[in-house]
Design a protein around this motif. Structure first.
Motif, PDB file in Angstrom:
ATOM      1  N   VAL A   1      12.960 -10.656   2.886  1.00  9.74           N
ATOM      2  CA  VAL A   1      11.919  -9.737   3.321  1.00  9.74           C
ATOM      3  C   VAL A   1      11.200  -9.182   2.091  1.00  9.74           C
ATOM      4  O   VAL A   1      11.818  -8.581   1.211  1.00  9.74           O
ATOM      5  CB  VAL A   1      12.517  -8.592   4.158  1.00  9.74           C
ATOM      6  N   ARG A   2       9.890  -9.380   2.055  1.00 10.20           N
ATOM      7  CA  ARG A   2       9.072  -8.923   0.930  1.00 10.20           C
ATOM      8  C   ARG A   2       8.078  -7.868   1.412  1.00 10.20           C
ATOM      9  O   ARG A   2       6.946  -8.182   1.760  1.00 10.20           O
ATOM     10  CB  ARG A   2       8.322 -10.099   0.304  1.00 10.20           C
ATOM     11  N   PRO A   3       8.482  -6.592   1.432  1.00 12.71           N
ATOM     12  CA  PRO A   3       7.579  -5.543   1.912  1.00 12.71           C
ATOM     13  C   PRO A   3       6.501  -5.193   0.892  1.00 12.71           C
ATOM     14  O   PRO A   3       6.637  -5.456  -0.302  1.00 12.71           O
ATOM     15  CB  PRO A   3       8.524  -4.361   2.129  1.00 12.71           C
ATOM     16  N   THR A   4       5.440  -4.604   1.415  1.00 12.51           N
ATOM     17  CA  THR A   4       4.381  -4.071   0.570  1.00 12.51           C
ATOM     18  C   THR A   4       4.836  -2.712   0.039  1.00 12.51           C
ATOM     19  O   THR A   4       6.020  -2.492  -0.129  1.00 12.51           O
ATOM     20  CB  THR A   4       3.085  -3.941   1.381  1.00 12.51           C
ATOM     21  N   ALA A   5       3.923  -1.806  -0.200  1.00  7.01           N
ATOM     22  CA  ALA A   5       4.279  -0.481  -0.727  1.00  7.01           C
ATOM     23  C   ALA A   5       4.977   0.360   0.343  1.00  7.01           C
ATOM     24  O   ALA A   5       4.667   0.272   1.535  1.00  7.01           O
ATOM     25  CB  ALA A   5       3.026   0.232  -1.200  1.00  7.01           C
ATOM     26  N   PHE A   6       5.923   1.193  -0.106  1.00  6.57           N
ATOM     27  CA  PHE A   6       6.550   2.174   0.774  1.00  6.57           C
ATOM     28  C   PHE A   6       5.666   3.424   0.835  1.00  6.57           C
ATOM     29  O   PHE A   6       5.006   3.782  -0.141  1.00  6.57           O
ATOM     30  CB  PHE A   6       7.936   2.563   0.260  1.00  6.57           C
ATOM     31  N   PHE A   7       5.698   4.114   1.954  1.00  8.10           N
ATOM     32  CA  PHE A   7       4.933   5.356   2.078  1.00  8.10           C
ATOM     33  C   PHE A   7       5.236   6.313   0.925  1.00  8.10           C
ATOM     34  O   PHE A   7       4.332   6.901   0.341  1.00  8.10           O
ATOM     35  CB  PHE A   7       5.259   6.052   3.406  1.00  8.10           C
ATOM     36  N   LYS A   8       6.518   6.490   0.631  1.00 10.94           N
ATOM     37  CA  LYS A   8       6.876   7.514  -0.348  1.00 10.94           C
ATOM     38  C   LYS A   8       6.348   7.202  -1.744  1.00 10.94           C
ATOM     39  O   LYS A   8       6.134   8.109  -2.551  1.00 10.94           O
ATOM     40  CB  LYS A   8       8.386   7.731  -0.378  1.00 10.94           C
TER      41      LYS A   8
ATOM     42  N   LYS B   1      -0.941  -2.516   2.245  1.00  8.28           N
ATOM     43  CA  LYS B   1      -0.719  -2.146   3.648  1.00  8.28           C
ATOM     44  C   LYS B   1       0.661  -1.500   3.709  1.00  8.28           C
ATOM     45  O   LYS B   1       1.647  -2.164   4.009  1.00  8.28           O
ATOM     46  CB  LYS B   1      -0.797  -3.376   4.555  1.00  8.28           C
ATOM     47  N   PRO B   2       0.756  -0.216   3.396  1.00  5.04           N
ATOM     48  CA  PRO B   2       2.074   0.423   3.253  1.00  5.04           C
ATOM     49  C   PRO B   2       2.861   0.461   4.547  1.00  5.04           C
ATOM     50  O   PRO B   2       2.299   0.490   5.644  1.00  5.04           O
ATOM     51  CB  PRO B   2       1.718   1.835   2.768  1.00  5.04           C
ATOM     52  N   ILE B   3       4.186   0.477   4.393  1.00  2.00           N
ATOM     53  CA  ILE B   3       5.088   0.483   5.548  1.00  2.00           C
ATOM     54  C   ILE B   3       6.128   1.583   5.379  1.00  2.00           C
ATOM     55  O   ILE B   3       6.553   1.890   4.261  1.00  2.00           O
ATOM     56  CB  ILE B   3       5.767  -0.907   5.706  1.00  2.00           C
ATOM     57  N   SER B   4       6.518   2.196   6.478  1.00  2.04           N
ATOM     58  CA  SER B   4       7.522   3.255   6.426  1.00  2.04           C
ATOM     59  C   SER B   4       8.914   2.651   6.292  1.00  2.04           C
ATOM     60  O   SER B   4       9.156   1.498   6.669  1.00  2.04           O
ATOM     61  CB  SER B   4       7.458   4.126   7.685  1.00  2.04           C
TER      62      SER B   4
ATOM     63  N   PRO C   1       1.214  -1.033   9.858  1.00  2.00           N
ATOM     64  CA  PRO C   1       0.051  -1.198  10.728  1.00  2.00           C
ATOM     65  C   PRO C   1      -1.236  -0.729  10.059  1.00  2.00           C
ATOM     66  O   PRO C   1      -1.211   0.050   9.101  1.00  2.00           O
ATOM     67  CB  PRO C   1       0.400  -0.316  11.934  1.00  2.00           C
ATOM     68  N   GLY C   2      -2.354  -1.209  10.551  1.00  2.00           N
ATOM     69  CA  GLY C   2      -3.639  -0.749  10.047  1.00  2.00           C
ATOM     70  C   GLY C   2      -4.201  -1.634   8.951  1.00  2.00           C
ATOM     71  O   GLY C   2      -3.606  -2.640   8.556  1.00  2.00           O
ATOM     72  N   GLU C   3      -5.360  -1.222   8.448  1.00  2.00           N
ATOM     73  CA  GLU C   3      -6.052  -1.969   7.412  1.00  2.00           C
ATOM     74  C   GLU C   3      -5.451  -1.700   6.037  1.00  2.00           C
ATOM     75  O   GLU C   3      -4.820  -0.674   5.805  1.00  2.00           O
ATOM     76  CB  GLU C   3      -7.542  -1.591   7.400  1.00  2.00           C
ATOM     77  N   ALA C   4      -5.671  -2.643   5.127  1.00  2.00           N
ATOM     78  CA  ALA C   4      -5.269  -2.422   3.737  1.00  2.00           C
ATOM     79  C   ALA C   4      -6.098  -1.285   3.151  1.00  2.00           C
ATOM     80  O   ALA C   4      -7.278  -1.109   3.483  1.00  2.00           O
ATOM     81  CB  ALA C   4      -5.473  -3.696   2.928  1.00  2.00           C
ATOM     82  N   MET C   5      -5.485  -0.492   2.283  1.00  2.00           N
ATOM     83  CA  MET C   5      -6.160   0.668   1.720  1.00  2.00           C
ATOM     84  C   MET C   5      -6.081   0.666   0.204  1.00  2.00           C
ATOM     85  O   MET C   5      -5.033   0.384  -0.377  1.00  2.00           O
ATOM     86  CB  MET C   5      -5.542   1.962   2.261  1.00  2.00           C
ATOM     87  N   THR C   6      -7.185   1.017  -0.441  1.00  2.00           N
ATOM     88  CA  THR C   6      -7.208   1.184  -1.887  1.00  2.00           C
ATOM     89  C   THR C   6      -6.755   2.597  -2.234  1.00  2.00           C
ATOM     90  O   THR C   6      -6.638   3.474  -1.364  1.00  2.00           O
ATOM     91  CB  THR C   6      -8.619   0.969  -2.432  1.00  2.00           C
TER      92      THR C   6
ATOM     93  N   MET D   1      -0.703  -5.082  -3.346  1.00  2.00           N
ATOM     94  CA  MET D   1       0.542  -5.381  -2.656  1.00  2.00           C
ATOM     95  C   MET D   1       0.209  -6.014  -1.306  1.00  2.00           C
ATOM     96  O   MET D   1       0.354  -5.420  -0.232  1.00  2.00           O
ATOM     97  CB  MET D   1       1.383  -4.109  -2.483  1.00  2.00           C
ATOM     98  N   LEU D   2      -0.323  -7.242  -1.401  1.00  2.00           N
ATOM     99  CA  LEU D   2      -0.732  -8.026  -0.247  1.00  2.00           C
ATOM    100  C   LEU D   2      -0.312  -9.477  -0.482  1.00  2.00           C
ATOM    101  O   LEU D   2       0.066  -9.841  -1.601  1.00  2.00           O
ATOM    102  CB  LEU D   2      -2.252  -7.960  -0.063  1.00  2.00           C
ATOM    103  N   VAL D   3      -0.406 -10.311   0.545  1.00  2.00           N
ATOM    104  CA  VAL D   3      -0.077 -11.720   0.380  1.00  2.00           C
ATOM    105  C   VAL D   3      -1.056 -12.361  -0.598  1.00  2.00           C
ATOM    106  O   VAL D   3      -2.274 -12.154  -0.523  1.00  2.00           O
ATOM    107  CB  VAL D   3      -0.113 -12.446   1.736  1.00  2.00           C
ATOM    108  N   LEU D   4      -0.512 -13.126  -1.529  1.00  2.00           N
ATOM    109  CA  LEU D   4      -1.316 -13.839  -2.514  1.00  2.00           C
ATOM    110  C   LEU D   4      -1.579 -15.249  -1.993  1.00  2.00           C
ATOM    111  O   LEU D   4      -0.646 -16.035  -1.803  1.00  2.00           O
ATOM    112  CB  LEU D   4      -0.584 -13.898  -3.852  1.00  2.00           C
ATOM    113  N   ASP D   5      -2.845 -15.569  -1.755  1.00  2.00           N
ATOM    114  CA  ASP D   5      -3.214 -16.884  -1.250  1.00  2.00           C
ATOM    115  C   ASP D   5      -3.044 -17.912  -2.364  1.00  2.00           C
ATOM    116  O   ASP D   5      -3.709 -17.813  -3.405  1.00  2.00           O
ATOM    117  CB  ASP D   5      -4.667 -16.867  -0.772  1.00  2.00           C
TER     118      ASP D   5
END
Length: 249
Positions: A70-77, A104-107, A134-139, A200-204
């Motif tokens: 499992v390769r998560p993106t950024a954590f909320f914290k 696209k951060p995840i809790s 969930p939701g759109e990617a954010m800068t 912190m997104l999938v690299l094509d």
């Protein structure tokens, strides 16, 4: 299991060696399934801890066990370090124009649920699994604007040139030639620069570009909800410890 700081020795000792020891003992004990919490940033491995994580991923895939990596993106914290300072009237600090990178951060709760799914759902096994919230990617700029909107404050940003980080890296790399004990300090500077500039997104693999549309979403918790909770209740229980940035501990 992950290095506390991303330091060079700590990374190899924990992200690779300790993880492999756990896997070996589990396999010897008859375990036939391993769910690994890795990180999405290993797609572009420029840092020691990323290389250590990748080496363990390779060992796990070759182990003969059923695996879910499992390769998560950024954590909320990891995005909440400036809530208290902005709430107190301070500026939101970001690198460049705040649009160098997105995520696209995840809790933690949603990530834990996804990892639990990996245990029981065959379609999530023997795969590399990038996952975001969930939701759109954010800068960083969008995250800061969201925080000011929630607080009802006029946006106040401090834009730090990314060249400052690059200069610090060159300076510490030079010093390491004379003072080897500064190797971790140089590595920390590289870590800071990486997270400031890499999404912190999938690299094509075909375009070598980060792609939010290819980054799966999971869960219900939102960054806005997390920010609101931190504003009301504080950051207790969300400490980053040695990995803290912008003064958050």
């Amino acid at each position: 299991m992950a290095s506390r700081t991303g330091g060079i020795k700590d990374s190899w000792d924990v992200d690779y060696l300790a993880s492999k020891t756990v896997m070996d003992v589990a396999k010897e004990s008859g375990c036939n399934q391993f769910v690994l919490l890795s990180a999405i940033c290993v797609q572009r491995p420029l840092l020691t801890f990323q290389k250590a994580k990748l080496k363990f991923e390779e060992a796990l895939m070759a182990s003969g066990m059923n695996y879910s990596i499992v390769r998560p993106t950024a954590f909320f914290k990891s995005l909440g370090g400036q809530v208290a300072s902005v709430q107190g009237g301070g500026p939101y600090v970001m690198f460049g124009d705040g649009q160098l990178a997105a995520c696209k951060p995840i809790s933690e709760k949603d990530l834990a649920s996804y990892m639990a799914d990996c245990i029981e759902q065959p379609e999530l096994q023997n795969k590399l699994l990038p996952i975001g919230g969930p939701g759109e990617a954010m800068t960083a700029l969008q995250q800061g604007q969201m925080l000011f909107d929630i607080l009802g404050k006029e946006p106040k940003f401090v834009k730090v040139p990314i060249e400052i980080m690059e200069g610090a890296i060159k300076f510490f790399d030079f010093l390491v030639g004379f003072f080897p004990s500064l190797r971790d300090t140089a590595e920390f500077a590289k870590i800071g620069r990486y997270y400031a500039a890499e999404s912190m997104l999938v690299l094509d693999p075909e375009t070598d570009a980060y792609d939010a549309s290819q980054t799966p979403s999971y869960g219900e918790d939102t960054l806005e909800g997390f920010f609101r909770k931190c504003i009301e209740e504080g950051m207790d229980g969300q400490e980053l410890g040695d990995a803290a940035v912008f003064g958050q501990k």
